[in-house]
Design a protein around this motif. Structure first.
Motif, PDB file in Angstrom:
ATOM      1  N   ARG A 105       7.866  15.800  64.864  1.00  0.00           N
ATOM      2  CA  ARG A 105       7.763  15.200  66.201  1.00  0.00           C
ATOM      3  C   ARG A 105       6.832  13.990  66.175  1.00  0.00           C
ATOM      4  NH1 ARG A 105       6.413  19.418  68.431  1.00  0.00           N
ATOM      5  NH2 ARG A 105       4.154  19.136  68.508  1.00  0.00           N
ATOM      6  N   ILE A 106       5.713  14.118  65.474  1.00  0.00           N
ATOM      7  CA  ILE A 106       4.756  13.014  65.374  1.00  0.00           C
ATOM      8  C   ILE A 106       5.373  11.849  64.606  1.00  0.00           C
ATOM      9  CG2 ILE A 106       2.614  12.325  64.224  1.00  0.00           C
ATOM     10  CD1 ILE A 106       1.452  15.026  65.098  1.00  0.00           C
TER      11      ILE A 106
ATOM     12  N   GLY B 182      16.101  10.281  58.286  1.00  0.00           N
ATOM     13  CA  GLY B 182      17.438   9.801  58.651  1.00  0.00           C
ATOM     14  C   GLY B 182      17.676   9.879  60.149  1.00  0.00           C
ATOM     15  N   LEU B 183      17.265  10.983  60.755  1.00  0.00           N
ATOM     16  CA  LEU B 183      17.388  11.128  62.203  1.00  0.00           C
ATOM     17  C   LEU B 183      16.576  10.059  62.935  1.00  0.00           C
ATOM     18  CD1 LEU B 183      18.139  12.677  64.804  1.00  0.00           C
ATOM     19  CD2 LEU B 183      16.224  14.215  64.327  1.00  0.00           C
ATOM     20  N   THR B 184      15.357   9.834  62.461  1.00  0.00           N
ATOM     21  CA  THR B 184      14.489   8.826  63.080  1.00  0.00           C
ATOM     22  C   THR B 184      15.085   7.434  62.944  1.00  0.00           C
ATOM     23  OG1 THR B 184      12.561  10.199  62.558  1.00  0.00           O
ATOM     24  CG2 THR B 184      12.148   7.894  63.124  1.00  0.00           C
ATOM     25  N   GLN B 185      15.631   7.139  61.770  1.00  0.00           N
ATOM     26  CA  GLN B 185      16.258   5.834  61.526  1.00  0.00           C
ATOM     27  C   GLN B 185      17.447   5.617  62.461  1.00  0.00           C
ATOM     28  OE1 GLN B 185      15.416   3.331  58.929  1.00  0.00           O
ATOM     29  NE2 GLN B 185      16.651   2.241  60.432  1.00  0.00           N
TER      30      GLN B 185
ATOM     31  N   PHE C 110      24.522   8.155  68.904  1.00  0.00           N
ATOM     32  CA  PHE C 110      25.724   8.380  69.718  1.00  0.00           C
ATOM     33  C   PHE C 110      25.729   9.793  70.320  1.00  0.00           C
ATOM     34  CE2 PHE C 110      27.070   5.510  66.165  1.00  0.00           C
ATOM     35  CZ  PHE C 110      27.072   4.332  66.923  1.00  0.00           C
ATOM     36  N   LEU C 111      24.648  10.125  71.009  1.00  0.00           N
ATOM     37  CA  LEU C 111      24.487  11.472  71.554  1.00  0.00           C
ATOM     38  C   LEU C 111      25.229  11.641  72.874  1.00  0.00           C
ATOM     39  CD1 LEU C 111      20.658  11.980  70.959  1.00  0.00           C
ATOM     40  CD2 LEU C 111      22.541  12.870  69.583  1.00  0.00           C
ATOM     41  N   PRO C 112      25.813  12.819  73.100  1.00  0.00           N
ATOM     42  CA  PRO C 112      26.353  13.110  74.433  1.00  0.00           C
ATOM     43  C   PRO C 112      25.201  13.238  75.432  1.00  0.00           C
ATOM     44  CG  PRO C 112      26.454  15.047  73.027  1.00  0.00           C
ATOM     45  CD  PRO C 112      26.048  13.912  72.140  1.00  0.00           C
ATOM     46  N   ASP C 113      25.496  13.164  76.699  1.00  0.00           N
ATOM     47  CA  ASP C 113      24.455  13.118  77.730  1.00  0.00           C
ATOM     48  C   ASP C 113      23.504  14.312  77.688  1.00  0.00           C
ATOM     49  OD1 ASP C 113      25.459  10.737  78.613  1.00  0.00           O
ATOM     50  OD2 ASP C 113      26.678  11.614  80.209  1.00  0.00           O
TER      51      ASP C 113
ATOM     52  N   ALA D  25      17.520  13.580  70.725  1.00  0.00           N
ATOM     53  CA  ALA D  25      17.116  13.542  69.320  1.00  0.00           C
ATOM     54  C   ALA D  25      16.189  14.715  68.999  1.00  0.00           C
ATOM     55  CB  ALA D  25      16.419  12.220  69.015  1.00  0.00           C
ATOM     56  N   GLU D  26      15.406  15.131  69.978  1.00  0.00           N
ATOM     57  CA  GLU D  26      14.518  16.279  69.762  1.00  0.00           C
ATOM     58  C   GLU D  26      15.329  17.557  69.526  1.00  0.00           C
ATOM     59  OE1 GLU D  26      10.704  18.592  71.785  1.00  0.00           O
ATOM     60  OE2 GLU D  26      11.786  17.054  72.915  1.00  0.00           O
ATOM     61  N   ASP D  27      16.433  17.707  70.250  1.00  0.00           N
ATOM     62  CA  ASP D  27      17.303  18.867  70.027  1.00  0.00           C
ATOM     63  C   ASP D  27      17.781  18.906  68.581  1.00  0.00           C
ATOM     64  OD1 ASP D  27      17.146  19.580  72.721  1.00  0.00           O
ATOM     65  OD2 ASP D  27      18.915  18.390  73.259  1.00  0.00           O
ATOM     66  N   ILE D  28      18.194  17.758  68.072  1.00  0.00           N
ATOM     67  CA  ILE D  28      18.693  17.686  66.693  1.00  0.00           C
ATOM     68  C   ILE D  28      17.563  17.983  65.716  1.00  0.00           C
ATOM     69  CG2 ILE D  28      19.735  16.191  64.954  1.00  0.00           C
ATOM     70  CD1 ILE D  28      21.109  14.679  67.192  1.00  0.00           C
ATOM     71  N   ARG D  29      16.386  17.400  65.957  1.00  0.00           N
ATOM     72  CA  ARG D  29      15.245  17.622  65.066  1.00  0.00           C
ATOM     73  C   ARG D  29      14.910  19.101  64.957  1.00  0.00           C
ATOM     74  NH1 ARG D  29      10.481  18.790  66.517  1.00  0.00           N
ATOM     75  NH2 ARG D  29      10.609  17.868  68.589  1.00  0.00           N
TER      76      ARG D  29
END
Length: 202
Positions: free
Chosen positions: A91-92, A162-165, A173-176, A180-184
């Motif tokens: 997260r940081i 990779g997620l951060t990049q 291209f996230l749905p509503d 990104a936190e959910d994916i992390r």
């Protein structure tokens, strides 16, 4: 223009690095030059070259400074629960990239124009980042050897980076309903769940 003896060597170095950070924050990496840094601090380019051998050296020292700042934030994470610690570190890392996007980019986009190897101090900073992750994994999987632990720490970091990049480039291209936190969170939990299964079958 200031005289060289108006400031100590360390004061001048701090001024130069702080000015370089401001320049890349305002103009991006392409806007950074030793001449602009020298002008910003009121010294000659020649005075700047008593501190940095070239622009590469300035960038390496900026990266070392950035990693020190990132590690200081990561070390504030509570290590009581290793899973929560890994999630907190990730997260940081994402928050740091969002707060200091150009400094974060410089860490990965700077390429030396010379054959000079990575400076020892910068290598040490990078090693410290992985050692922190290794420590969390050592408590979760005390039976795995050092090589396997280092491998897993790189896998974890590669996924988070990779997620951060992708987030930084607006290419997730996230749905509503998804963040990104959910994916992390799911990425780390899924990796740890898979490794837990390996441990039980070993």
């Amino acid at each position: 223009m200031a005289r060289r003896n108006d400031h100590t060597r360390e004061e001048l170095r701090e001024m130069a690095l702080a000015s370089a950070e401001r320049i890349i924050a305002q103009e991006g990496l392409a806007g950074l030059s030793t001449r602009k840094v020298a002008t910003a601090i009121g010294y000659s380019v020649g005075a700047l070259y008593t501190l940095f051998s070239n622009l590469d050296d300035l960038c390496w020292q900026l990266n070392e400074r950035t990693l020190s700042c990132l590690m200081a934030a990561i070390k504030e994470v509570d290590e009581t629960d290793p899973v929560a610690c890994l999630q907190g570190c990730a997260r940081i890392y994402q928050a740091f990239a969002e707060q200091y996007p150009e400094r974060w980019r410089l860490l990965f986009e700077h390429r030396s124009n010379t054959d000079n190897p990575l400076p020892d101090q910068l290598s040490t900073r990078i090693g410290g980042l992985f050692e922190h992750i290794d420590g969390c994994l050592a408590r979760l999987y005390p039976r795995i050897d050092r090589h396997e632990r280092q491998l897993r720490s790189r896998i974890l970091w590669s996924g988070i980076h990779g997620l951060t990049q992708l987030e930084h480039s607006n290419k997730l291209f996230l749905p509503d309903a998804m963040t990104a936190e959910d994916i992390r969170i799911h990425l780390i939990d899924s990796l740890l769940a898979g490794w837990d299964k390996e441990s039980h079958h070993a």
